[in-house]
Scaffold this motif. Sequence first.
Motif, PDB file in Angstrom:
ATOM      1  N   ARG A   1       0.856  -1.173   0.000  1.00  0.00           N
ATOM      2  CA  ARG A   1       0.000   0.000   0.000  1.00  0.00           C
ATOM      3  C   ARG A   1       0.899   1.231   0.000  1.00  0.00           C
ATOM      4  O   ARG A   1       1.783   1.373   0.841  1.00  0.00           O
ATOM      5  N   LEU A   2       0.677   2.138  -0.935  1.00  0.00           N
ATOM      6  CA  LEU A   2       1.546   3.296  -1.095  1.00  0.00           C
ATOM      7  C   LEU A   2       1.155   4.479  -0.216  1.00  0.00           C
ATOM      8  O   LEU A   2       1.947   5.415  -0.056  1.00  0.00           O
ATOM      9  N   ASP A   3      -0.019   4.449   0.350  1.00  0.00           N
ATOM     10  CA  ASP A   3      -0.474   5.551   1.172  1.00  0.00           C
ATOM     11  C   ASP A   3       0.478   5.783   2.348  1.00  0.00           C
ATOM     12  O   ASP A   3       0.676   4.914   3.193  1.00  0.00           O
TER      13      ASP A   3
ATOM     14  N   LYS B   1       3.699   6.036   2.209  1.00  0.00           N
ATOM     15  CA  LYS B   1       5.049   5.547   1.964  1.00  0.00           C
ATOM     16  C   LYS B   1       5.912   6.666   1.375  1.00  0.00           C
ATOM     17  O   LYS B   1       5.448   7.513   0.620  1.00  0.00           O
TER      18      LYS B   1
ATOM     19  N   ALA C   1      -1.642   8.086  -5.363  1.00  0.00           N
ATOM     20  CA  ALA C   1      -1.869   6.899  -4.530  1.00  0.00           C
ATOM     21  C   ALA C   1      -1.602   7.176  -3.056  1.00  0.00           C
ATOM     22  O   ALA C   1      -1.709   6.266  -2.228  1.00  0.00           O
TER      23      ALA C   1
ATOM     24  N   ASP D   1       1.801  -0.053 -10.738  1.00  0.00           N
ATOM     25  CA  ASP D   1       1.058  -1.305 -10.533  1.00  0.00           C
ATOM     26  C   ASP D   1       2.007  -2.426 -10.118  1.00  0.00           C
ATOM     27  O   ASP D   1       1.653  -3.282  -9.296  1.00  0.00           O
TER      28      ASP D   1
ATOM     29  N   THR E   1       2.664  -1.910  -6.346  1.00  0.00           N
ATOM     30  CA  THR E   1       1.538  -2.220  -5.465  1.00  0.00           C
ATOM     31  C   THR E   1       1.193  -3.706  -5.464  1.00  0.00           C
ATOM     32  O   THR E   1       0.649  -4.214  -4.481  1.00  0.00           O
ATOM     33  N   ASN E   2       1.518  -4.395  -6.550  1.00  0.00           N
ATOM     34  CA  ASN E   2       1.212  -5.822  -6.635  1.00  0.00           C
ATOM     35  C   ASN E   2       2.437  -6.708  -6.429  1.00  0.00           C
ATOM     36  O   ASN E   2       2.359  -7.921  -6.630  1.00  0.00           O
ATOM     37  N   ASP E   3       3.566  -6.094  -6.032  1.00  0.00           N
ATOM     38  CA  ASP E   3       4.810  -6.844  -5.831  1.00  0.00           C
ATOM     39  C   ASP E   3       5.116  -7.738  -7.029  1.00  0.00           C
ATOM     40  O   ASP E   3       5.496  -8.901  -6.896  1.00  0.00           O
TER      41      ASP E   3
END
Length: 256
Positions: free
Chosen positions: A2-4, A6, A28, A213, A216-218
């Motif tokens: 989650r980028l919030d 970070k 994001a 993307d 966020t999705n590793d």
Amino acid sequence: MRLDGKVVLVTGGSAGIGAAVAERLAAAGARVVVHGRDSGRTAAVAARVGGAAVLGDLSTPGGAAEVAAAAVAVHGRVDVLVANAGLGWSGPFVEMRDDEIDRLVAVDLVAPLQLVRCLLPGMVERGSGHIALVGSIAGRTAVAGEAVYAATKAALDVFAESLRLEVRGSGVFVSMTIPGVVDTGFFTARGRPYDRKRPRPLPASDVAQALVDGITNDRAETWIPGWLRIAPVVRALAPGLYRRLSARFGEQVMPR
């Protein structure tokens, strides 16, 4: 991830893909640290995304370490590194000067490695982080007139695979975004504009979205556009055919 909230360092963030990535990250909820060499352009992007600007020349000895330290000083940490800064050079290899080779290798290969070396320990200690590297189709297929650039991107690709194995289980992930032709100032800066009708250049925003993307999705690897995967597959399975086609059609796909 989650980028919030970070903290993300984007190198080469003053224009092109880097600026588009900074915008996507800010949207994001990330706290973006924008790196660049041009003070005006870097400050403008940082202001636009509500982030901080960090200046530095990655081609100089110790430049990457200085950028990393300045970025950490902003918020006390860096959770995500987007190693996007890059240079190009177009022409016959034998016409490339020594200083041009050194500068290209320094920015496109040595600087990302040094940035990772500086920022990775903190990520491992916190048990969370992401290293996002920007490669190129040139590093997977080779491109005439771009020998050194292609070599740096190929080396960066193997570095990403090796690092991914090293940090497995640490909470830190490594991603590689592999773009084809992108509509940025890269081609003009390398000394020769992109003059082919196909493939058509992608908007920088598309590449930025794919990269974010991947974070966020590793996701370990992201190709943009996806059909580019065909070229290295043909090269691996039918190298003779691949070389004949390359010799016939020349530079079919140029680096970002």
